[in-house]
Design a protein around this motif. Structure first.
Motif, PDB file in Angstrom:
ATOM      1  N   THR A  34       0.863  -1.175   0.000  1.00 50.29           N
ATOM      2  CA  THR A  34       0.000   0.000   0.000  1.00 50.29           C
ATOM      3  C   THR A  34       0.902   1.229   0.000  1.00 50.29           C
ATOM      4  O   THR A  34       1.918   1.256   0.689  1.00 50.29           O
ATOM      5  N   PRO A  35       0.556   2.240  -0.762  1.00 51.76           N
ATOM      6  CA  PRO A  35       1.406   3.432  -0.802  1.00 51.76           C
ATOM      7  C   PRO A  35       1.400   4.136   0.549  1.00 51.76           C
ATOM      8  O   PRO A  35       0.376   4.223   1.219  1.00 51.76           O
ATOM      9  N   ILE A  36       2.552   4.610   0.944  1.00 52.10           N
ATOM     10  CA  ILE A  36       2.682   5.364   2.188  1.00 52.10           C
ATOM     11  C   ILE A  36       2.716   6.837   1.813  1.00 52.10           C
ATOM     12  O   ILE A  36       3.591   7.271   1.062  1.00 52.10           O
ATOM     13  N   GLN A  37       1.753   7.566   2.331  1.00 48.78           N
ATOM     14  CA  GLN A  37       1.663   8.981   2.022  1.00 48.78           C
ATOM     15  C   GLN A  37       1.100   9.728   3.227  1.00 48.78           C
ATOM     16  O   GLN A  37       0.509   9.101   4.107  1.00 48.78           O
ATOM     17  N   PRO A  38       1.283  11.026   3.292  1.00 42.85           N
ATOM     18  CA  PRO A  38       0.767  11.786   4.424  1.00 42.85           C
ATOM     19  C   PRO A  38      -0.735  11.563   4.601  1.00 42.85           C
ATOM     20  O   PRO A  38      -1.491  11.521   3.639  1.00 42.85           O
ATOM     21  N   GLY A  39      -1.147  11.362   5.847  1.00 47.79           N
ATOM     22  CA  GLY A  39      -2.550  11.126   6.159  1.00 47.79           C
ATOM     23  C   GLY A  39      -2.897   9.648   6.281  1.00 47.79           C
ATOM     24  O   GLY A  39      -3.932   9.293   6.830  1.00 47.79           O
ATOM     25  N   ALA A  40      -2.034   8.777   5.783  1.00 43.62           N
ATOM     26  CA  ALA A  40      -2.290   7.337   5.875  1.00 43.62           C
ATOM     27  C   ALA A  40      -2.133   6.884   7.329  1.00 43.62           C
ATOM     28  O   ALA A  40      -1.388   7.467   8.098  1.00 43.62           O
ATOM     29  N   VAL A  41      -2.867   5.841   7.691  1.00 44.66           N
ATOM     30  CA  VAL A  41      -2.784   5.288   9.037  1.00 44.66           C
ATOM     31  C   VAL A  41      -2.140   3.915   8.949  1.00 44.66           C
ATOM     32  O   VAL A  41      -2.598   3.050   8.197  1.00 44.66           O
ATOM     33  N   LEU A  42      -1.057   3.725   9.705  1.00 36.16           N
ATOM     34  CA  LEU A  42      -0.334   2.455   9.744  1.00 36.16           C
ATOM     35  C   LEU A  42      -0.443   1.860  11.135  1.00 36.16           C
ATOM     36  O   LEU A  42      -0.569   2.580  12.126  1.00 36.16           O
ATOM     37  N   ASN A  43      -0.349   0.547  11.211  1.00 41.40           N
ATOM     38  CA  ASN A  43      -0.296  -0.123  12.496  1.00 41.40           C
ATOM     39  C   ASN A  43       1.178  -0.184  12.899  1.00 41.40           C
ATOM     40  O   ASN A  43       1.967  -0.885  12.292  1.00 41.40           O
ATOM     41  N   LEU A  44       1.558   0.556  13.935  1.00 42.63           N
ATOM     42  CA  LEU A  44       2.944   0.633  14.367  1.00 42.63           C
ATOM     43  C   LEU A  44       3.014   0.266  15.848  1.00 42.63           C
ATOM     44  O   LEU A  44       2.387   0.928  16.678  1.00 42.63           O
ATOM     45  N   PHE A  45       3.739  -0.771  16.148  1.00 40.47           N
ATOM     46  CA  PHE A  45       3.854  -1.274  17.526  1.00 40.47           C
ATOM     47  C   PHE A  45       2.485  -1.577  18.126  1.00 40.47           C
ATOM     48  O   PHE A  45       2.225  -1.331  19.296  1.00 40.47           O
ATOM     49  N   ALA A  60      13.147  10.829   8.772  1.00 43.45           N
ATOM     50  CA  ALA A  60      11.829  10.737   9.395  1.00 43.45           C
ATOM     51  C   ALA A  60      11.996  10.513  10.891  1.00 43.45           C
ATOM     52  O   ALA A  60      12.948   9.889  11.341  1.00 43.45           O
ATOM     53  N   ARG A  61      11.056  11.038  11.648  1.00 46.11           N
ATOM     54  CA  ARG A  61      11.101  10.891  13.102  1.00 46.11           C
ATOM     55  C   ARG A  61       9.744  10.424  13.599  1.00 46.11           C
ATOM     56  O   ARG A  61       8.711  10.836  13.065  1.00 46.11           O
ATOM     57  N   LEU A  62       9.742   9.621  14.629  1.00 46.57           N
ATOM     58  CA  LEU A  62       8.506   9.189  15.263  1.00 46.57           C
ATOM     59  C   LEU A  62       8.253  10.100  16.456  1.00 46.57           C
ATOM     60  O   LEU A  62       9.105  10.244  17.332  1.00 46.57           O
ATOM     61  N   THR A  63       7.092  10.742  16.468  1.00 44.42           N
ATOM     62  CA  THR A  63       6.738  11.622  17.574  1.00 44.42           C
ATOM     63  C   THR A  63       5.427  11.153  18.173  1.00 44.42           C
ATOM     64  O   THR A  63       4.587  10.575  17.490  1.00 44.42           O
ATOM     65  N   GLU A  64       5.266  11.393  19.456  1.00 48.29           N
ATOM     66  CA  GLU A  64       4.037  11.021  20.158  1.00 48.29           C
ATOM     67  C   GLU A  64       3.075  12.192  20.102  1.00 48.29           C
ATOM     68  O   GLU A  64       3.452  13.333  20.337  1.00 48.29           O
ATOM     69  N   ASP A  65       1.807  11.903  19.804  1.00 48.52           N
ATOM     70  CA  ASP A  65       0.779  12.935  19.820  1.00 48.52           C
ATOM     71  C   ASP A  65       0.251  13.109  21.222  1.00 48.52           C
ATOM     72  O   ASP A  65       0.255  12.191  22.033  1.00 48.52           O
ATOM     73  N   ALA A  66      -0.253  14.304  21.515  1.00 51.41           N
ATOM     74  CA  ALA A  66      -0.809  14.577  22.841  1.00 51.41           C
ATOM     75  C   ALA A  66      -2.180  13.946  23.005  1.00 51.41           C
ATOM     76  O   ALA A  66      -2.645  13.775  24.109  1.00 51.41           O
ATOM     77  N   ASP A  67      -2.866  13.594  21.912  1.00 46.81           N
ATOM     78  CA  ASP A  67      -4.221  13.053  22.047  1.00 46.81           C
ATOM     79  C   ASP A  67      -4.187  11.618  22.235  1.00 46.81           C
ATOM     80  O   ASP A  67      -4.055  10.746  22.660  1.00 46.81           O
ATOM     81  N   ARG A 119      -0.343  -0.131  17.520  1.00 44.00           N
ATOM     82  CA  ARG A 119      -1.215   1.029  17.647  1.00 44.00           C
ATOM     83  C   ARG A 119      -1.376   1.707  16.298  1.00 44.00           C
ATOM     84  O   ARG A 119      -0.403   1.840  15.557  1.00 44.00           O
ATOM     85  N   PRO A 120      -2.589   2.173  15.963  1.00 41.62           N
ATOM     86  CA  PRO A 120      -2.749   2.919  14.716  1.00 41.62           C
ATOM     87  C   PRO A 120      -2.007   4.251  14.812  1.00 41.62           C
ATOM     88  O   PRO A 120      -2.103   4.955  15.807  1.00 41.62           O
ATOM     89  N   THR A 121      -1.237   4.545  13.785  1.00 43.89           N
ATOM     90  CA  THR A 121      -0.417   5.754  13.765  1.00 43.89           C
ATOM     91  C   THR A 121      -0.650   6.489  12.452  1.00 43.89           C
ATOM     92  O   THR A 121      -0.506   5.901  11.381  1.00 43.89           O
TER      93      THR A 121
END
Length: 106
Positions: free
Chosen positions: A73-84, A99-106, A86-88
């Motif tokens: 599946t193409p990876i593009q901004p706005g896409a949701v991936l299952n990472l560890f 690229a960097r992995l950052t945690e969201d506040a929500d 959790r949906p990311t």
């Protein structure tokens, strides 16, 4: 016909790329799943015509192997991936760099 290293060839409904690898001891065919093509490997440029003839006898095998590979599946901004587990959601940030992995506040 004259063949060159890196040349792409149509073989029936497939695409194959010629590759010269001096460490190779024999003619071989491998499937490049990322590129979605067969790679025809020869030990020297003199053997490229032989590897093309060999590949013409193996088109069904190549077709089967290419059909077995999972569709990405193409990876593009706005896409949701299952990472560890959790949906990311992927987002873009300004600037260049890795690229960097950052945690969201929500």
């Amino acid at each position: 016909m004259q063949y060159r290293n890196g040349q792409r060839l149509p073989l029936e409904d497939l695409t194959a790329r010629l590759s010269v690898n001096p460490r190779a001891r024999r003619l071989s065919i491998r499937i490049d799943a990322r590129a979605g093509e067969a790679v025809l490997i020869a030990p020297s440029e003199r053997k490229l015509a032989e590897v093309v003839a060999f590949a013409r006898t193996k088109t069904e095998w190549m077709r089967e192997r290419l059909a077995e590979r999972p569709q990405g599946t193409p990876i593009q901004p706005g896409a949701v991936l299952n990472l560890f587990g959790r949906p990311t959601r992927l987002t873009t940030t300004g600037g260049a760099g890795a690229a960097r992995l950052t945690e969201d506040a929500d």
